[in-house]
Design a protein around this motif. Structure first.
Motif, PDB file in Angstrom:
ATOM      1  N   LYS A 192      -5.562  -0.180   0.422  1.00 57.45           N
ATOM      2  CA  LYS A 192      -4.157   0.115   0.117  1.00 57.45           C
ATOM      3  C   LYS A 192      -4.083   1.252  -0.908  1.00 57.45           C
ATOM      4  O   LYS A 192      -5.040   1.516  -1.629  1.00 57.45           O
ATOM      5  N   GLY A 215       0.756  -1.242   0.000  1.00 53.25           N
ATOM      6  CA  GLY A 215       0.000   0.000   0.000  1.00 53.25           C
ATOM      7  C   GLY A 215       0.783   1.286   0.000  1.00 53.25           C
ATOM      8  O   GLY A 215       0.210   2.353   0.199  1.00 53.25           O
ATOM      9  N   ARG A 248      -1.897   3.480   3.575  1.00 56.86           N
ATOM     10  CA  ARG A 248      -3.031   2.562   3.550  1.00 56.86           C
ATOM     11  C   ARG A 248      -3.868   2.752   4.801  1.00 56.86           C
ATOM     12  O   ARG A 248      -3.501   3.514   5.702  1.00 56.86           O
TER      13      ARG A 248
END
Length: 558
Positions: A417, A399, A403
């Motif tokens: 993400k 991510g 995220r």
């Protein structure tokens, strides 16, 4: 044989045309930007449109390799389609070209319909299709000429004149003797040109050379395009990035949190082993320089934050276990890490959600959406906007740069993400990505336990056998784990300590295998969370809100 020749030369024509289309499209896609590669765009469209049972089959069959399998499938379908177009083009040139153009149209539609894509996203597919059509129209008549010049199967070979005898030479007349060297050479060339096998051999070599050259050039362009795309890779940026220390660090892990037994899942999951489940065929490359997080919707004070804005806030660090709703009974789609981030509740307090805003819709940079109950984020749990994992910036596939994470909820309702957008809305107003496909809108993680050792079908010596594994019930915590043999009475396992109710828990039970007869035996496990609820025996598939059932393994005692 004629049919096989037609198939072979037609297939090579179509594959060369398709290869040219894809090869040219890659450098154009690298120049245009993310999400415009025709193959990736078509693959993403396939993910969006395919029925849920097919998605489930892909995840169950290929696991975390489902994306590789999907891309391979796209290439196989493209190859088959290209072969058909090539074969058709030997008799109906324009129809074959229309087939190649049709695939280009599919690439255009797939690219421009991606979230955030503009008209420029159509360029790679358009340019590639134009080149592919041109290559097919150039090669098809040459391939057709080779096929038509081939003598039919079983036809007699052309007669080759016998070598002249001395008498033939004497009776051939003085006119033959008067031929010039140039005339003799021209006649010989004329005879070679008129020989059917000679025409075929020369034409075939020329066609194979042209088609081979097209494939080689296409491959080179594809590699160049991939290289240009890699220049957008943010891996170097990530390596140079230094995260600030947490204002509220996670406490040290308790002694004995990891039992360190052979084959037992480690308490903290190494980065390389952390599971990955998402819809991104090409991992987004989002630089911190261009990063913006927009928080808006049904709020009184919307805001937009840069990456540095997030780092400048008070960061907290927590050890939390994540789990995917696709995890089957006994599956491995779960992992634990030390996460660093900004408390989401603090951000919500600043933007001041309006009444009725009971859902937080988060969006990834590639357009994927997730819906989280607003009340869960504000109930005291450590819901985070994450920037770090295990002491480093987020891995790109996990991510990077930012995220989201909410303990106790399956990832499809909590763990966006490549996060770029947070919108306050309501469950009645919006259905996120997976909810539109039939999964439940609210999905707390179910109590789950797994046997890691002994492995299924393992052989064990009669004596003490260590049975061990992990169990989790995030945000409720695991209170008890029990193991039984062959459907007998339940035996309470020893639990390792944990830092909080938001992580999984290792357990072990020492089985005296001398009390059973040699042969196969079934071990089963169940867990009870701190609310007193024991996981049910009956097995259920992950759809629509997570799998249930006791995990069991069969072992052989010698």
């Amino acid at each position: 044989m004629t049919r096989m020749r037609t198939l072979g030369f037609g297939a090579l024509t179509g594959v060369a045309a398709a290869g040219a289309a894809l090869g040219v499209a890659e450098p154009v896609a690298a120049a245009v930007g993310r999400g415009s590669s025709p193959v990736v765009a078509v693959g993403l469209a396939f993910i969006d449109l395919v029925p849920r049972p097919i998605k489930d089959f892909g995840i169950e069959t290929f696991g975390q390799n489902d994306k590789v399998a999907l891309l391979a499938g796209v290439f196989v379908i493209l190859a088959v389609f290209a072969v058909v177009c090539g074969v058709v083009s030997l008799r109906h040139r324009l129809l074959g070209a229309a087939g190649v153009a049709l695939f280009g149209v599919a690439g255009v539609v797939a690219a421009v319909t991606r979230p955030g894509a503009g008209p420029v996203a159509s360029l790679p597919a358009l340019v590639g299709a134009a080149i592919g059509v041109g290559v097919l129209l150039f090669l098809a008549p040459r391939a057709a000429a080779v096929v038509s010049a081939q003598p039919p199967a079983g036809s007699p070979k052309p007669e080759i004149p016998a070598e002249p005898t001395p008498d033939d030479e004497r009776t051939s007349g003085r006119a033959d003797a008067m031929r010039t060297d140039e005339g003799a050479s021209g006649a010989a060339d004329a005879m070679r040109t008129k020989t059917p096998n000679g025409v075929t051999a020369t034409s075939r070599r020329r066609f194979l050379s042209l088609a081979g050259s097209a494939l080689v050039v296409s491959a080179g362009l594809g590699v160049a395009g991939r290289y240009l795309s890699s220049l957008r890779d943010v891996a170097a940026e990530r390596l140079k990035l230094a995260l600030p220390a947490a204002a509220d660090p996670a406490p040290p892990l308790p002694a004995g949190v990891d039992l360190k037994l052979p084959d037992l899942t480690p308490f903290v999951t190494p980065e390389k082993d952390f599971y990955r489940v998402d819809t991104a065929l090409a991992v987004p490359q989002l630089s911190t320089d261009e990063y913006r997080l927009k928080i808006h919707g049904r709020v009184r004070s919307p805001m937009t934050l840069t990456y540095q804005d997030l780092l400048d806030r008070e960061l907290v660090e927590r050890v939390i276990t994540l789990s995917c709703v696709s995890n089957e009974v006994g599956g491995t789609l779960a992992g634990t890490a030390r996460w660093l981030g900004v408390p989401l509740k603090a951000l919500l307090d600043e933007v001041q959600p309006e009444g009725g805003a009971d859902q937080i819709v988060t969006r990834s940079v590639d357009g994927w959406t997730c819906g989280t109950p607003t009340s869960v984020v504000r109930d005291g749990r450590d819901a985070l906007i994450v920037v770090g994992m295990n002491g480093k910036p987020l891995p790109i596939e996990r991510g990077y740069p930012v995220r989201m994470l909410v303990p106790g909820l399956y990832g499809y309702v909590s763990a966006t993400k490549w996060l770029v957008d947070i919108e306050l809305t309501s469950f009645s107003d919006f259905d996120p990505y997976w909810v539109k496909r039939g999964w439940k809108a609210q999905a707390p993680i179910k109590t789950f336990s797994r046997i890691d050792t002994p492995r299924p079908l393992a052989n064990s010596k009669a004596g003490t056998v260590t049975v061990a594994g992990v169990a989790w019930a995030q945000h409720r915590g695991v209170e008890r784990v029990e193991v039984r043999v062959d459907g007998g009475e339940w035996n309470v396992a020893t639990l390792a300590p944990v830092p909080s109710a938001d992580t999984w828990r290792q357990w072990r039970w020492d089985w005296d295998a001398t009390k059973v007869a040699p042969g196969q035996h079934t071990l089963a496990v169940r867990a009870t969370d701190r609310t007193g609820a024991t996981q049910p025996e009956q097995r259920a598939k992950p759809f629509p809100d997570g799998a249930t059932g006791w995990h069991s393994v069969v072992v052989t005692v010698e």
